[in-house]
Design an enzyme around this catalytic site. Structure first.
Site: not given
Length: 931
Positions: A18, A651, A15, A448, A647
């Site tokens: 931590c 990128d 968490c 993009d 894609d």
């Protein structure tokens, strides 16, 4: 002072408390300059003075805080060990969690059966029934509960360790609650044994159904369910780097001492001459010294069109050679290549992305010590008030049990599981809770261009006829010339000609001029195709179409010129066209209050053309891979929440840097791995759906957290016994456990409502086949003035006699007609401009026809409309829709004939039909009624 930056793997974090504890512990070490801990990737980046401390001391600081740590391999080491990849600690953690969960559930089923049998009248063996067998009854539960506690001992080791170190987390509360319930159960067993020994059946009866051993095990099991769901969602986050590494070939062909050698890529040195053949992956960066070819750089740039490379030009590792062969001198190897730098950017972006502070973890920082304090005060208070030890301990345990964060632990992962499952059904893969938490806050979406907004491959968009008598004549010449060409645009022309069933003819004396064009003889006549400069060198004038060519350039299209011996046959324009739903997706984002930015490596003209067509707010062109990452960072520094949709491998750094990264499913594996959300259907409208799902899931999580705290907080005063003096109302640990379970039940039930999620009607209505994103730009001129293209001067080719045709007198040449590429073939039709195809949000609506439809005595009306301006399959779909919206009207559109057949049982006025079609952006030239 020698300052270095090193990355570490950290294990055991569960968490936000931590990660904060790890960060605090490492910061205390002298010589540490900065620390960044990433909870999602279980990693830590530390900048320190290696003259004062070593990595071993940093690891020790993490260990002292109660967690595990190890140094990440150096980039070179990772590169050298690709053949034997190291185990992924996140996947190991997931498998460990799966085993714990399986064992816990397997043992919890008989444990719950035994402990609750008396409540439901379930049968039990005789040795477990009756007060005389109370110890056996309790010991059976103990034997089943202990293994559950043992396999989940990590809660105790981490929870108590962090508690003793002064920074308790949610594991501490779980350990205390489960441990207290177990301790109470053990005490109860001894008390019952004592009661049996002295014959005190009342004492035995008091503890017989108040063992709470099942509560101890159930607490751990329910929390493990939530932890497993969380671990599973985080298990594959580190695979993006390995996908990047896999792009580099393991071996390279180098020329040494005049001979070709095959060597491991790690042994290629700067200055080596590397030999590349057709289809080879380039192993390192360099400069071409000999030969030429077209190189597919889509793995780095995301741009689908191969780039011509000649001597003196740079090439990069992980790109793919197409058809030619060449040699190049290595200039950057190992960690200095473009690919290695992209890998470093992805790692850096993942390491520095601030982890999302979950609401439950934020509250637990106060909630955990507060509950522990209340439980201690409750127990002590009742003891001071004169109550018995059992009563006071029972009250304290009840507080801990009813306050146990089972619902808190389930609130987020269960909603995430249901939400991501529902998203998967819609083609939206969401890889982490962080992605959902961030995406719903996004203010700017960065897109993009190639493969995201556009189709990612060139296709024929326009045919412009010059001296060619028909499209078939122009395409016959184009197909014959281009079938021998290796140029990337030739494939698009051949595909288009094939769809039009153009007969294939053979060209003789074919010649390709690299980077300029092709030429040859067809039926004894000389033809040439290529760029404008190449055609003009053949003596063919192109001034007449100069304005048209300029417009093509402004629209991001590439014109190819085709000429015969004496004249310009025509022009074929090609482009990477927008996807059918891109404009609708952009407009939906804008309606949701999100700014849309396009980020591309293309030139400014092409970027501006796409921006105008799709209604995008801003276009950023000519962005290199590392610049895309910087653009995202710049937007974030302005205080904006940014999502990146792309894609290509180029990128990947931007996807990792963004608050939420979305990869188009048809893109590269690396982009998909680096992203937080993947659109498997390759449709931008799914990105809109993803944002809607994100918002719905986050609302659900907040509702879950409210219910979890409502039940817990409401129960704490009652569990502490505040109502007991006045009303005699007291909660036993069993009731507390039931209340805790009830809150978990509400949380899970509420999360299941997400299964009913559907993308908005506005998004789905824009998706039918035939509808598209309109494009801007002027209409192609229908005619080029007759005789405007002058006759060419004689053309002489090497090895051939002069072939010349006398110049035609003014006005004698056939008129040059421009047509859309698919005028005669709807099946293969590309998109067209909004003046021809305007089915876009905001277009004019059909006119009111109320009062224009009359009863026709049961006789069917049938009319033929001749329509000018329909140029593609989407025009056909648009006309069919606007006419078909009329009550009782059926429509059949013939694109080749440029007509629409309208049938109806009622009469519709000609003016009404004409107005509807013209409002849609087309011209009705005639209307005739059929008998």
């Amino acid at each position: 002072m020698s300052r270095i930056k090193e990355k570490f793997e950290v294990t055991g974090m569960t968490c936000a408390a931590c990660s904060a504890a790890v960060e605090r512990s490492v910061k205390k070490v002298p010589g540490v300059e900065s620390v960044a801990v990433n909870l999602l990737t279980n990693s830590m980046s530390v900048e320190y003075d290696e003259g004062q401390i070593s990595s071993a001391e940093i690891i020790k600081a993490v260990t002292d805080a109660g967690y595990g740590a190890s140094s990440r391999p150096k980039p070179g080491a990772e590169r050298a060990s690709l053949a034997e990849p190291a185990e992924n600690p996140l996947l190991q953690e997931t498998e460990e969690m799966r085993l714990r969960l399986q064992v816990s559930i397997l043992l919890m089923l008989p444990l719950m059966y035994i402990s609750m049998s008396h409540m439901f009248g379930w049968p039990l063996p005789s040795f477990l029934t009756g007060l005389e067998n109370a110890v056996s009854f309790a010991f059976a539960q103990f034997l089943l509960a202990v293994p559950v506690i043992f396999v989940n001992r990590k809660f105790f080791t981490v929870g108590f360790k962090t508690l003793l170190l002064g920074h308790p987390n949610m594991d501490s509360l779980i350990a205390i609650a489960s441990g207290a319930a177990l301790l109470y159960g053990v005490v109860a067993v001894f008390r019952m044994s004592h009661g049996l020994g002295i014959g005190d059946w009342g004492l035995v009866q008091n503890y017989y159904h108040d063992l709470y051993l099942e509560s101890s095990a159930m607490i751990l099991t329910l929390i493990t369910v939530g932890k497993y769901l969380e671990a599973r969602s985080k298990g594959k986050t580190s695979e993006a780097i390995r996908k990047l590494m896999d792009l580099v070939p393991k071996m390279a062909k180098v020329e040494r001492n005049g001979a070709e050698e095959l060597v491991p890529v790690e042994l290629v040195e700067t200055g080596d001459i590397v030999i590349i053949k057709p289809g080879d992956l380039l192993p390192v960066d360099g400069v071409i010294t000999e030969g030429q070819s077209f190189v597919d750089e889509s793995s780095l740039t995301g741009e689908s069109i191969p780039v011509e490379k000649t001597a003196g030009e740079r090439v990069s590792a992980a790109t793919i050679n197409q058809t030619g062969a060449f040699k190049f001198r290595a200039t950057h190897v190992g960690a200095e290549t473009t690919l290695a730098k992209i890998i470093a950017l992805v790692e850096d972006a993942n390491a520095t992305k601030a982890p999302v502070a979950r609401l439950a973890d934020k509250i637990s920082a106060i909630f955990v010590p507060l509950v522990i304090g209340i439980a201690v005060i409750t127990t002590a208070g009742w003891l001071l008030a004169g109550a018995g030890f059992e009563f006071a301990l029972s009250m304290g345990i009840t507080v801990l049990v009813i306050s146990c964060p089972c619902a808190l632990g389930l609130a987020t992962p269960v909603a995430i599981m249901v939400g991501t499952g529902r998203g998967a059904e819609e083609g939206i893969l969401i890889k982490s809770a962080e992605a959902l938490e961030e995406f719903h806050r996004v203010e700017t979406v960065v897109l993009d261009k190639t493969g995201t907004l556009t189709e990612g491959k060139p296709r024929v968009t326009d045919l412009v006829l010059g001296s060619a008598s028909s499209e078939e004549e122009l395409l016959t010449v184009a197909q014959a010339l281009e079938k021998n060409s290796e140029h990337h645009l030739a494939t698009a022309i051949l595909k288009y000609a094939g769809e039009r069933n153009i007969p294939l003819k053979e060209v003789s004396e074919f010649k390709a001029v690299a980077g300029r064009g092709v030429e040859g003889y067809l039926d004894g006549i000389f033809y040439a195709a290529g760029n404008e400069k190449f055609i003009r060198e053949k003596g063919v004038a192109t001034e007449t179409v100069a304005e048209l060519s300029q417009r093509f350039s402004e629209e991001g299209k590439t014109p190819l010129y085709f000429a015969g011996e004496q004249s310009l046959l025509g022009v074929i324009a090609l482009a990477d066209v927008p996807k059918a739903t891109s404009r609708q997706a952009v407009e939906r984002f804008k309606k949701m209050g999100v700014k849309v930015v396009m980020l591309t490596g293309d030139n400014q003209k092409t970027a501006e053309a796409i921006r105008a067509r799709l209604g995008i707010d801003e276009a950023i062109a000519e962005a290199l891979p590392h610049e895309k990452d910087q653009k995202i960072r710049a937007l974030q520094q302005q205080g904006q929440k940014v999502a990146m949709i792309g894609d290509g491998i180029n990128d990947a750094p931007a996807l990792a840097r963004a608050d939420a990264g979305i990869a188009i499913g048809a893109g590269t594996d690396v982009a998909i791995e680096a992203a937080d959300i993947v659109l498997t259907k390759n449709d931008l409208l799914d990105a809109v759906g993803a944002m809607e799902l994100s918002r719905a899931t986050l609302r659900n999580i907040k509702q879950n957290l409210f219910w979890a705290f409502f039940y817990n907080i409401l129960g704490i005063p009652i569990a502490a016994g505040l109502l007991y003096p006045a009303f005699g109302l007291k909660l036993t640990p069993m009731i507390g456990a039931a209340a805790m379970s009830l809150s978990s039940f509400f949380v899970v039930t509420n999360a299941l409502r997400l299964r009913m999620f559907r993308p908005s009607a506005a998004a789905t209505e824009m998706r039918p086949a035939g509808k598209f994103a309109g494009e801007s730009g002027g209409k192609i001129p229908e005619k080029i003035a007759a005789g405007a293209i002058p006759a060419a001067t004689p053309v002489t080719t090497p090895g051939a006699a002069s072939r010349a045709t006398p110049a035609a007198p003014p006005g004698a040449m056939p008129p040059a007609t421009a047509k859309a590429a698919s005028g005669a073939s709807p099946a293969a039709a590309p998109d067209c401009s909004p003046s021809e195809c305007s089915l876009i949000p905001g277009s004019k609506q059909k006119p009111s026809v109320q009062g224009d439809i009359e009863e026709n005595g049961g006789k069917n009306m049938e009319k033929i409309l001749k329509i000018k301006g329909m140029m593609c399959k989407r025009c056909k779909a648009h006309v069919e829709k606007v006419l078909g919206d009329l009550k009782g009207v059926s429509v059949q559109v013939d694109l080749e004939e440029g007509s629409a057949r309208v049938s109806s049982a009622e009469t519709v006025a000609d003016e009404t039909l004409k107005q509807i079609v013209e409002e849609a952006g087309y011209e009705v030239t005639s209307i005739s009624e059929q008998a």
